[in-house]
Write a protein that holds these residues in place. Structure first.
Motif, PDB file in Angstrom:
ATOM      1  N   LYS A   1      -4.475  -3.173  -8.175  1.00 24.95           N
ATOM      2  CA  LYS A   1      -5.446  -2.627  -7.247  1.00 24.95           C
ATOM      3  C   LYS A   1      -4.823  -2.454  -5.859  1.00 24.95           C
TER       4      LYS A   1
ATOM      5  N   ARG B   1      -1.705  -1.952  -5.133  1.00 24.70           N
ATOM      6  CA  ARG B   1      -0.733  -0.855  -5.147  1.00 24.70           C
ATOM      7  C   ARG B   1      -1.404   0.508  -5.093  1.00 24.70           C
ATOM      8  N   HIS B   2      -2.616   0.589  -5.624  1.00 21.91           N
ATOM      9  CA  HIS B   2      -3.323   1.872  -5.660  1.00 21.91           C
ATOM     10  C   HIS B   2      -4.180   2.096  -4.415  1.00 21.91           C
TER      11      HIS B   2
END
Length: 129
Positions: A125, A127-128
């Motif tokens: 999460k 990283r996004h």
């Protein structure tokens, strides 16, 4: 450094949950009261290793956590007056346990797996975002 701080905070939260599961076990369903402490102890070990390791791979934290938890459990097969005196203290009992139970190995595995799954989901999460 920031990740280590988050993991350290998570360790403190998991410790509070684990102590709470022991202190208030009478108010919890039997299954949770019996198993939660060991599951949370293993999760705490996992997050503690993540706090110490920083950004090393998850596999490394999993391996070290399993090794540590299983070693502590197997150490309970050793019974000597000096180690039993340590185990009879509150802190010694929480860290070293009191007696070997094979089912604890399953509880530790569940705790480490759950902690890793939560960790991995949070990492994905982040990283996004």
């Amino acid at each position: 450094m920031r990740a280590r701080m988050y993991y350290a905070i998570i360790v403190l939260i998991v410790i509070a949950l684990g102590l709470g599961s022991r202190a208030y076990g009478d108010f919890l369903p039997d299954y949770i009261a019996v198993n939660a402490g060991d599951v949370l102890w293993a999760a705490m070990i996992y997050y503690g290793i993540r706090a110490l390791q920083g950004d090393r791979p998850l596999k490394s934290a999993i391996a070290l956590s399993v090794l540590f938890c299983f070693a502590i459990e197997c150490s309970q097969l050793y019974q000597s007056p000096w180690i039993n005196a340590v185990r009879s203290t509150s802190l010694g009992g929480l860290v070293l346990g009191k007696g070997f139970l094979a089912v604890d190995l399953i509880r530790y595995s569940v705790g480490i797996a759950a902690a890793c799954l939560i960790d991995r989901c949070c990492l994905m999460k982040a990283r996004h975002s």
